[in-house]
Scaffold this motif. Structure first.
Motif, PDB file in Angstrom:
ATOM      1  N   HIS A   1       2.680   1.534 -24.392  1.00 56.84           N
ATOM      2  CA  HIS A   1       3.422   0.286 -24.543  1.00 56.84           C
ATOM      3  C   HIS A   1       4.795   0.505 -25.216  1.00 56.84           C
TER       4      HIS A   1
ATOM      5  N   ASP B   1       7.313  -5.074 -31.953  1.00 54.24           N
ATOM      6  CA  ASP B   1       6.755  -6.254 -31.275  1.00 54.24           C
ATOM      7  C   ASP B   1       5.489  -6.712 -31.975  1.00 54.24           C
TER       8      ASP B   1
ATOM      9  N   ASP C   1       8.194  -7.976 -23.329  1.00 56.43           N
ATOM     10  CA  ASP C   1       7.252  -7.241 -22.489  1.00 56.43           C
ATOM     11  C   ASP C   1       7.665  -7.174 -21.019  1.00 56.43           C
TER      12      ASP C   1
ATOM     13  N   HIS D   1       8.736   0.185 -23.925  1.00 59.62           N
ATOM     14  CA  HIS D   1       9.791  -0.571 -24.606  1.00 59.62           C
ATOM     15  C   HIS D   1      10.992   0.343 -24.893  1.00 59.62           C
TER      16      HIS D   1
HETATM   17 FE   FE2 Z   1       5.457  -5.480 -26.410  1.00 58.35          FE
END
Ligand code: FE2
Lengths: 151, 613
Positions: free
Chosen positions: B127, B150, B333, B131
């Motif tokens: 993840h 995040d 996201d 990003h």
């Molecule tokens: Fe995220």
């Protein structure tokens, strides 16, 4: 907290999940057999459930009892867990139809919790605030080839 | 040379999206919500994928690699661990979450293959890797520190990475549950806004309050260390396995219950917003300092949902820790889809990267969505029997500038739709920024939203420094409306009242500056600097407005009403035009005036899709 086999995946947690899922499946299968025996109205296709339950129980418990048995450790575990999820997923759909997500969920959740307590997993380091502050990331995590893996 | 296509997908958390690269060039990217018309739609982005393939002119079998933006099994591990930790308290949330995971989320690989009829392997980036890649690879830097913050990815909630050429390495992470994003979301919830989408409302509310609860928060809820790491006091939060973000103890600490969504906003919640915003600013600066120490870079790429916090970005830019800061406009996201694809192209395949190390913003960004030909639009207008005029570009600018000067509000639909949450002159509602009641009018009559919400100015590049105090490190942020800036003192009026008035919301509608509609109460504005080479049509409109009025900017807000995603197609634009009080609609070269329309549009279906947030 750099570990040699750091892969960010806490296999114990997944294993607990699998064991409790298996026990849940077995219970449901037994329940449906009994129900069919006495009432003759169960719609559950219980044979695959029993087989998966027994198989996975055996595998998980074996992996847990004999953690050093190389054939039972990763990546076998992961492949097996995936396979296991896949089969139980299909069964899950049938089960939810008949018994209902809630009933099964509560049974499963209780077993999940009890299993975790028995296995003393309830002390997850992250969430018990043992892992705070910046964590160094092992080089392995940054190997681009890692993106070919599911975890 | 044979073309290589990579498709990136993000889904199942919030705001799902797809992006397609051809030999590393970003061909198309879009959020699923724009097609399904369901705000922050998190479902599998099938429509966005179809659009990307169509735009690239390829079939799914032409795609060489598909990459998903996080690792589902690692995330599942986190979720199970969370339930174990709180058992038996988390049962309600468990019963909601687990069936969904077992049915859908764990099988993403199968779902992608099945839904798309795709046969090759699927790749999975982490993840925060996604990003980081979404910010670094499109940036103009060859080397940069990358900060990603995040709510939570798999386990990481914050990461410091180093980008160099085509390489990207995560160096350090903060791990769940210690998350700045979740802390901010907890306060979003407490102030009565929707988690995952109302965060920018909390940010907009902050200037109305005083940070009087800062000490209380720092002493009880979150420990901020000098190295920028944070740890939350979990006894106040319920997000680990509950259905809510916070618990009773949290409310008891402040002596107030959470605000219900439509309740009036009292000074208390404004002060809470101000307090958490200030803490967020400080944490971001401390994290950035840590990233600087770790990497020694002079450039920073910033991504993750928290990177959309414009107020914090301004404080970060002014801190001078980094010489240059770049944020890719879809920093949340949705941008993960783009990042995942770029990661595969550069890090996995080792393709050479040529960042333009100059003042240019990346040419492809942010217009990566669908566009529509005049023929398509005219056909639609004829279909509905609408009254319209076709104009040449020059006439169009002249006409629009005149109408803006007459205080009319224009729906501006031009070119390719933006990727990311901000409307940047492709799908925008625009108006004259000078009048004192334009903000109220636009909030209540056009957008149907809370009157405190601020609007942003889009200013001609040539005049940006005459109105706004823009630090040089913000030069890559202002084209995308990613930072607030202070309006220069000479343009402000009644400055004393900002500080002295207790009930700041009463100041709305008071003459605050020469550009009232875009002046936030603290004299700041979330500026977009428009350059001719980035968006020539929008720039020329501004230039014409300036020629007629000596005002080099307009109000620029997203083309939608409250609860609706930004419009995507001319059809969506027509619905929004008829449902709101927009006076004029510009669809490419076509002009529609509301007052000359005799046709009524049936909005029943459209209204059903609007979810009040
Ligand atoms: Fe995220």
């Amino acid at each position: 907290m750099e570990k040699e086999n750091y892969s960010r995946l806490n296999k114990k947690t997944l294993r607990t999940f699998c064991i409790s899922f298996s026990i849940g499946m077995l219970l449901i299968a037994i329940f449906s057999i009994l129900r069919q025996m006495f009432k003759g109205d169960s719609q559950i296709n219980f044979i695959p459930a029993i087989i998966t339950g027994i198989l996975s129980c055996y595998h998980q418990i074996a992996a847990w009892v004999v953690p050093d048995n190389p054939s039972l450790r990763k990546p076998h575990f992961a492949i097996f867990a995936m396979l296991f999820f896949y089969i139980t997923n299909a069964i899950w759909k049938i089960v939810t139809l008949i018994i209902g997500t809630v009933v099964f969920g509560i049974i499963f959740y209780l077993i999940f919790t009890i299993t975790s307590v028995v296995l003393k997993l309830n002390k997850k380091d992250h969430i018990k605030n043992k892992i705070t502050g910046w964590q160094k990331v092992p080089e392995k995590i940054n190997l681009p080839e890692q993106c070919r893996k599911l975890f | 040379m044979e073309k290589t296509y990579i498709l990136g997908i993000s889904a199942f958390y919030h705001d799902s999206a797809a992006a397609v690269l051809c030999n590393g060039e970003i061909i198309a990217a879009a959020q699923e919500e724009r097609f399904t018309r369901k705000k922050a739609d998190a479902s599998f982005p099938i429509e966005a994928i179809k659009f990307c393939l169509n735009y690239a002119g390829i079939k799914i079998s032409d795609i060489n690699e598909i990459v998903f933006y996080d690792k589902p099994i690692l995330k599942f591990d986190r979720i199970l661990a969370s339930y174990l930790h709180t058992a038996p308290l988390g049962i309600r949330s468990f019963l909601k979450a687990i069936p969904l995971w077992l049915r859908e989320k764990l099988w993403i690989e199968d779902q992608i293959k099945k839904d798309l009829m795709y046969e090759k392997d699927i790749l999975f980036t982490q993840h925060h890797q996604s990003h980081a890649a979404s910010a670094f690879y499109p940036s103009p830097f060859n080397e940069a520190a990358i900060l990603t913050v995040d709510g939570a990815g798999e386990w990481a909630t914050t990461a410091v990475s180093l980008g160099n050429g085509n390489k990207l390495d995560i160096l350090e992470t903060l791990e769940f549950p210690h998350s700045l994003g979740l802390l901010y979301s907890a306060f979003t919830y407490y102030c009565g806004f929707k988690v995952n989408s109302g965060e920018y409302k909390l940010m907009g509310l902050a200037p109305y309050g005083k940070p009087i609860y800062k000490e209380k928060i720092l002493n009880n809820l979150v420990q901020v260390n000098t190295d920028g790491s944070i740890s939350l006091n979990l006894t106040f939060f319920n997000f680990i396995s509950g259905l809510k973000m916070i618990n009773k103890k949290f409310c008891k600490l402040f002596g107030m219950p959470p605000r219900r969504p439509e309740e009036p906003l009292t000074q208390f919640y404004m002060d809470i917003a101000a307090s958490i915003q200030e803490i967020t600013n400080e944490i971001i600066v401390a994290m950035a300092k840590h990233a600087k120490e770790l990497t020694g870079c002079k450039n920073l790429c910033f991504a993750g949902g928290v990177a959309l916090n414009c107020s914090a970005n301004n404080v970060l830019a002014k801190s001078g820790i980094f010489e240059n800061i770049f944020i890719q406009p879809a920093a949340g996201d949705a941008g993960g889809a783009l990042g995942a694809a770029l990661y595969v192209h550069y890090a996995l395949h080792g393709n050479i990267r040529n960042p333009q190390n100059n003042n240019d913003v990346i040419p492809q960004l942010p217009g990566l969505g669908p566009d529509f030909s005049p023929e398509e639009i005219e056909k639609l207008l004829k279909h509905y029997g609408l009254n319209y005029k076709k104009m040449s570009d020059d006439d169009l600018y002249k006409y629009c500038a005149e109408k803006l000067n007459d205080q009319q509000i224009i729906g501006w639909f031009q070119g390719r739709m933006e990727f990311g949450p901000r409307a940047l002159g492709y799908r925008s509602i625009i108006a004259d920024p000078r009048s004192a009641d334009m903000q109220k009018k636009m909030n209540l009559k056009i957008k149907f939203r809370e009157s405190f919400r601020p609007f942003a100015p889009a200013v001609m590049e040539d005049f940006a420094d005459e109105y706004f105090d823009i630090p040089s490190s913000s030069k890559y942020l202002t084209p995308y409306m990613l930072t607030t800036t202070q309006i220069l003192r000479k343009h402000l009026k009644n400055v004393e009242s900002f500080d002295s008035t207790e009930n700041k919301i009463s100041l709305l509608g008071i003459d605050r500056s020469t550009i009232n509609a875009v002046t936030h109460l603290n004299g700041s504005a979330r500026v977009q600097v428009v350059r001719e080479k980035d968006n020539p049509k929008f720039y020329k409109l501004l230039r014409e407005f300036y020629r007629q009025t000596k005002m080099p900017m307009v109000v620029n807000t997203s083309f939608n009403v409250r609860g609706e995603p930004i419009v995507c197609t001319p059809q969506d634009a027509l619905y929004c035009f008829f449902a709101s009080n927009i006076d004029i609609l510009v669809l490419e070269c076509f002009i529609l005036e509301k007052r000359t329309q005799s046709v009524k549009m049936d909005l029943t279906e459209w209204k059903k899709k609007i979810i009040q947030d």
